[in-house]
Motif scaffolding. Structure first.
Motif, PDB file in Angstrom:
ATOM      1  N   ASP A   1       1.690   8.030  -1.370  1.00  0.00           N
ATOM      2  CA  ASP A   1       0.509   8.055  -0.500  1.00  0.00           C
ATOM      3  C   ASP A   1       0.610   7.090   0.689  1.00  0.00           C
ATOM      4  O   ASP A   1      -0.417   6.593   1.175  1.00  0.00           O
ATOM      5  CB  ASP A   1      -0.767   7.796  -1.303  1.00  0.00           C
ATOM      6  CG  ASP A   1      -0.812   6.419  -1.945  1.00  0.00           C
ATOM      7  OD1 ASP A   1       0.134   5.625  -1.752  1.00  0.00           O
ATOM      8  OD2 ASP A   1      -1.811   6.129  -2.638  1.00  0.00           O
ATOM      9  N   SER A   2       1.822   6.875   1.201  1.00  0.00           N
ATOM     10  CA  SER A   2       1.989   6.082   2.425  1.00  0.00           C
ATOM     11  C   SER A   2       1.741   6.972   3.638  1.00  0.00           C
ATOM     12  O   SER A   2       2.649   7.295   4.409  1.00  0.00           O
ATOM     13  CB  SER A   2       3.385   5.445   2.475  1.00  0.00           C
ATOM     14  OG  SER A   2       3.514   4.453   1.484  1.00  0.00           O
ATOM     15  N   LEU A   3       0.509   7.393   3.771  1.00  0.00           N
ATOM     16  CA  LEU A   3       0.064   8.249   4.865  1.00  0.00           C
ATOM     17  C   LEU A   3      -1.247   7.697   5.410  1.00  0.00           C
ATOM     18  O   LEU A   3      -2.015   7.059   4.683  1.00  0.00           O
ATOM     19  CB  LEU A   3      -0.159   9.686   4.405  1.00  0.00           C
ATOM     20  CG  LEU A   3       1.030  10.459   3.818  1.00  0.00           C
ATOM     21  CD1 LEU A   3       1.056  10.321   2.304  1.00  0.00           C
ATOM     22  CD2 LEU A   3       0.932  11.938   4.186  1.00  0.00           C
ATOM     23  N   LEU A   4      -1.503   7.961   6.682  1.00  0.00           N
ATOM     24  CA  LEU A   4      -2.738   7.506   7.309  1.00  0.00           C
ATOM     25  C   LEU A   4      -3.090   8.439   8.458  1.00  0.00           C
ATOM     26  O   LEU A   4      -2.296   9.289   8.864  1.00  0.00           O
ATOM     27  CB  LEU A   4      -2.596   6.062   7.808  1.00  0.00           C
ATOM     28  CG  LEU A   4      -1.426   5.714   8.736  1.00  0.00           C
ATOM     29  CD1 LEU A   4      -1.629   6.216  10.156  1.00  0.00           C
ATOM     30  CD2 LEU A   4      -1.220   4.200   8.784  1.00  0.00           C
ATOM     31  N   ALA A   5      -4.296   8.267   8.957  1.00  0.00           N
ATOM     32  CA  ALA A   5      -4.739   9.027  10.137  1.00  0.00           C
ATOM     33  C   ALA A   5      -5.281   8.071  11.181  1.00  0.00           C
ATOM     34  O   ALA A   5      -6.029   7.142  10.860  1.00  0.00           O
ATOM     35  CB  ALA A   5      -5.803  10.039   9.749  1.00  0.00           C
ATOM     36  N   PHE A   6      -4.873   8.276  12.419  1.00  0.00           N
ATOM     37  CA  PHE A   6      -5.429   7.556  13.560  1.00  0.00           C
ATOM     38  C   PHE A   6      -6.519   8.422  14.195  1.00  0.00           C
ATOM     39  O   PHE A   6      -6.359   9.639  14.313  1.00  0.00           O
ATOM     40  CB  PHE A   6      -4.358   7.304  14.630  1.00  0.00           C
ATOM     41  CG  PHE A   6      -3.295   6.332  14.243  1.00  0.00           C
ATOM     42  CD1 PHE A   6      -3.570   5.252  13.434  1.00  0.00           C
ATOM     43  CD2 PHE A   6      -2.001   6.488  14.711  1.00  0.00           C
ATOM     44  CE1 PHE A   6      -2.584   4.349  13.092  1.00  0.00           C
ATOM     45  CE2 PHE A   6      -1.005   5.589  14.380  1.00  0.00           C
ATOM     46  CZ  PHE A   6      -1.291   4.508  13.562  1.00  0.00           C
TER      47      PHE A   6
ATOM     48  N   THR B   1      -9.561   4.175  15.357  1.00  0.00           N
ATOM     49  CA  THR B   1      -9.740   3.909  13.937  1.00  0.00           C
ATOM     50  C   THR B   1      -8.474   4.302  13.187  1.00  0.00           C
ATOM     51  O   THR B   1      -7.697   5.146  13.638  1.00  0.00           O
ATOM     52  CB  THR B   1     -10.925   4.690  13.350  1.00  0.00           C
ATOM     53  OG1 THR B   1     -10.681   6.096  13.475  1.00  0.00           O
ATOM     54  CG2 THR B   1     -12.226   4.316  14.060  1.00  0.00           C
ATOM     55  N   VAL B   2      -8.283   3.685  12.038  1.00  0.00           N
ATOM     56  CA  VAL B   2      -7.184   4.024  11.132  1.00  0.00           C
ATOM     57  C   VAL B   2      -7.801   4.215   9.758  1.00  0.00           C
ATOM     58  O   VAL B   2      -8.641   3.408   9.339  1.00  0.00           O
ATOM     59  CB  VAL B   2      -6.135   2.894  11.052  1.00  0.00           C
ATOM     60  CG1 VAL B   2      -4.921   3.356  10.247  1.00  0.00           C
ATOM     61  CG2 VAL B   2      -5.733   2.403  12.425  1.00  0.00           C
ATOM     62  N   HIS B   3      -7.440   5.285   9.066  1.00  0.00           N
ATOM     63  CA  HIS B   3      -7.897   5.387   7.677  1.00  0.00           C
ATOM     64  C   HIS B   3      -6.785   5.922   6.774  1.00  0.00           C
ATOM     65  O   HIS B   3      -6.002   6.782   7.164  1.00  0.00           O
ATOM     66  CB  HIS B   3      -9.177   6.221   7.539  1.00  0.00           C
ATOM     67  CG  HIS B   3      -9.060   7.669   7.883  1.00  0.00           C
ATOM     68  ND1 HIS B   3      -9.343   8.176   9.127  1.00  0.00           N
ATOM     69  CD2 HIS B   3      -8.721   8.745   7.119  1.00  0.00           C
ATOM     70  CE1 HIS B   3      -9.182   9.485   9.124  1.00  0.00           C
ATOM     71  NE2 HIS B   3      -8.795   9.853   7.924  1.00  0.00           N
ATOM     72  N   HIS B   4      -6.757   5.363   5.580  1.00  0.00           N
ATOM     73  CA  HIS B   4      -5.762   5.720   4.564  1.00  0.00           C
ATOM     74  C   HIS B   4      -6.007   7.141   4.084  1.00  0.00           C
ATOM     75  O   HIS B   4      -7.134   7.639   4.068  1.00  0.00           O
ATOM     76  CB  HIS B   4      -5.878   4.731   3.388  1.00  0.00           C
ATOM     77  CG  HIS B   4      -4.799   4.857   2.372  1.00  0.00           C
ATOM     78  ND1 HIS B   4      -4.858   5.750   1.327  1.00  0.00           N
ATOM     79  CD2 HIS B   4      -3.631   4.175   2.225  1.00  0.00           C
ATOM     80  CE1 HIS B   4      -3.773   5.623   0.577  1.00  0.00           C
ATOM     81  NE2 HIS B   4      -3.009   4.678   1.106  1.00  0.00           N
ATOM     82  N   VAL B   5      -4.952   7.812   3.683  1.00  0.00           N
ATOM     83  CA  VAL B   5      -5.007   9.215   3.303  1.00  0.00           C
ATOM     84  C   VAL B   5      -5.942   9.466   2.116  1.00  0.00           C
ATOM     85  O   VAL B   5      -6.469  10.569   1.962  1.00  0.00           O
ATOM     86  CB  VAL B   5      -3.586   9.744   2.998  1.00  0.00           C
ATOM     87  CG1 VAL B   5      -3.041   9.129   1.709  1.00  0.00           C
ATOM     88  CG2 VAL B   5      -3.555  11.263   2.941  1.00  0.00           C
ATOM     89  N   ARG B   6      -6.204   8.432   1.301  1.00  0.00           N
ATOM     90  CA  ARG B   6      -7.073   8.635   0.136  1.00  0.00           C
ATOM     91  C   ARG B   6      -8.492   8.089   0.351  1.00  0.00           C
ATOM     92  O   ARG B   6      -9.322   8.129  -0.563  1.00  0.00           O
ATOM     93  CB  ARG B   6      -6.433   7.988  -1.101  1.00  0.00           C
ATOM     94  CG  ARG B   6      -5.245   8.777  -1.640  1.00  0.00           C
ATOM     95  CD  ARG B   6      -4.495   8.046  -2.743  1.00  0.00           C
ATOM     96  NE  ARG B   6      -5.334   7.682  -3.862  1.00  0.00           N
ATOM     97  CZ  ARG B   6      -4.901   7.008  -4.936  1.00  0.00           C
ATOM     98  NH1 ARG B   6      -3.627   6.632  -4.995  1.00  0.00           N
ATOM     99  NH2 ARG B   6      -5.716   6.712  -5.919  1.00  0.00           N
TER     100      ARG B   6
ATOM    101  N   GLU C   1      -2.195  12.503  12.156  1.00  0.00           N
ATOM    102  CA  GLU C   1      -1.999  12.292  10.719  1.00  0.00           C
ATOM    103  C   GLU C   1      -0.517  12.032  10.484  1.00  0.00           C
ATOM    104  O   GLU C   1       0.316  12.915  10.696  1.00  0.00           O
ATOM    105  CB  GLU C   1      -2.506  13.503   9.937  1.00  0.00           C
ATOM    106  CG  GLU C   1      -4.005  13.699  10.135  1.00  0.00           C
ATOM    107  CD  GLU C   1      -4.563  14.934   9.469  1.00  0.00           C
ATOM    108  OE1 GLU C   1      -3.778  15.697   8.860  1.00  0.00           O
ATOM    109  OE2 GLU C   1      -5.782  15.151   9.552  1.00  0.00           O
ATOM    110  N   CYS C   2      -0.223  10.810  10.084  1.00  0.00           N
ATOM    111  CA  CYS C   2       1.163  10.324  10.049  1.00  0.00           C
ATOM    112  C   CYS C   2       1.565   9.883   8.644  1.00  0.00           C
ATOM    113  O   CYS C   2       0.718   9.551   7.815  1.00  0.00           O
ATOM    114  CB  CYS C   2       1.326   9.138  11.008  1.00  0.00           C
ATOM    115  SG  CYS C   2       0.737   9.456  12.681  1.00  0.00           S
ATOM    116  N   ALA C   3       2.869   9.842   8.425  1.00  0.00           N
ATOM    117  CA  ALA C   3       3.387   9.487   7.107  1.00  0.00           C
ATOM    118  C   ALA C   3       4.640   8.637   7.236  1.00  0.00           C
ATOM    119  O   ALA C   3       5.375   8.730   8.230  1.00  0.00           O
ATOM    120  CB  ALA C   3       3.717  10.744   6.305  1.00  0.00           C
ATOM    121  N   SER C   4       4.871   7.836   6.239  1.00  0.00           N
ATOM    122  CA  SER C   4       6.183   7.216   6.097  1.00  0.00           C
ATOM    123  C   SER C   4       7.195   8.343   5.882  1.00  0.00           C
ATOM    124  O   SER C   4       6.889   9.352   5.222  1.00  0.00           O
ATOM    125  CB  SER C   4       6.189   6.266   4.896  1.00  0.00           C
ATOM    126  OG  SER C   4       7.502   5.844   4.594  1.00  0.00           O
TER     127      SER C   4
END
Length: 296
Positions: A130-135, A196-201, A221-224
């Motif tokens: 779950d190393s994903l996030l959205a800007f 803003t930045v928010h974690h995928v979960r 929506e970005c990911a490692s």
């Protein structure tokens, strides 16, 4: 770019606001290109591969819920992600090797632009970790009355709530779920150029836009690069086939190099299946899937 304090805040709360992450020149270019795309939607009468139309859309008064895949429609969106302070924030939070999963520009037309019901992005596109996030890059000032992002701090550390209704994936939680902690909601407003930045979960949503201004937020929506998507999500990437996927994947690399050995983590996964009758956007998924509204 980010201080240690900011990185720790994100790790603990699952969200962050970064002020003025783009320059005035970059912001002006983004605004100009976006206005041009909205203008180009005047001749469209039905949602298509570029635009998701809101109710009341017409040539005289274009009303959009979303510009789809903006990074494929104009190079400025791709450049801001890969060659700006946005890129620095990404590397601070996900490391050197990163990839874009998808992008969208949510327009939220004035005077009732559609709400986004409460959900966790992870329910839509689970991965090997779950190393994903959205800007969420604000292209205009975002105030409390024009549908800002709403989040529940720390919910990224908790369970992934059910996003199903009537036996299908509806893309939203039940607002009556006892694990939905309404009393802890935080509203994220800001100025044009803030992000803003928010974690995928992280649990998040946004109310209808009841102001007289459009709410334009560019979401990446970005990911490692070691977080590989699981089959079963609704992303266009699953329909490409191996060779086209590889070509598309190289275009979506943001920084660093591809990682071909996925990192497997002990993360909760429920696939978003069976799909809603219309899963062409989150708005259509939530409506056709029978999601219960938290904003009714």
């Amino acid at each position: 770019m980010l201080s240690r304090e900011q990185q720790d805040f994100y790790a603990e709360n699952g969200y962050l606001k970064v002020e003025q992450v783009v320059t005035p020149e970059e912001l002006a270019e983004l605004q100009s290109v976006t206005d041009g795309l909205i203008d180009a939607s005047r001749g469209i009468t039905e949602s298509d591969e570029r635009f998701d139309l809101d109710s009341g859309h017409c040539a005289d008064t274009p009303r959009l819920t979303r510009i789809k895949l903006p990074h494929k429609q104009d190079p400025v969106y791709d450049r801001i992600l890969k060659h700006s302070k946005v890129t620095e924030v990404l590397n601070d939070l996900l490391g050197p090797d990163t990839v874009l999963n998808t992008a969208k520009l949510n327009c939220k037309a004035p005077g009732g632009g559609a709400a986004v019901e409460w959900h966790q992005d992870w329910a839509f596109y689970p991965a090997t970790n779950d190393s994903l996030l959205a800007f969420g890059l604000m292209l205009e000032d975002v105030t409390e009355d024009n549908g800002p992002l709403l989040v529940i701090p720390g919910s990224h550390k908790g369970p992934v709530l059910s996003h199903h209704a009537g036996g299908v994936f509806c893309g939203a939680i039940d607002p009556d779920d006892p694990l939905f902690e309404k009393d802890r909601i935080v509203t994220l407003t800001g100025k044009a150029g803030d992000m803003t930045v928010h974690h995928v979960r992280l649990l998040h949503g946004s109310a209808p836009n009841v102001s007289d201004r459009a709410r334009k937020i560019l979401f990446y929506e970005c990911a490692s690069a070691d977080a590989w998507p699981l089959l079963g999500g609704s992303s266009y990437i699953h329909s490409l086939g191996q060779r086209k996927f590889w070509e598309d994947f190289q275009d979506r690399m943001i920084t660093g190099a591809p990682v071909f050995t996925p990192r497997l983590a002990d993360v909760p996964v429920t696939l978003p299946l069976p799909p809603a009758p219309d899963n062409t956007s989150i708005f259509k998924t939530q409506i056709s899937g029978g999601a219960k509204s938290a904003f009714a």
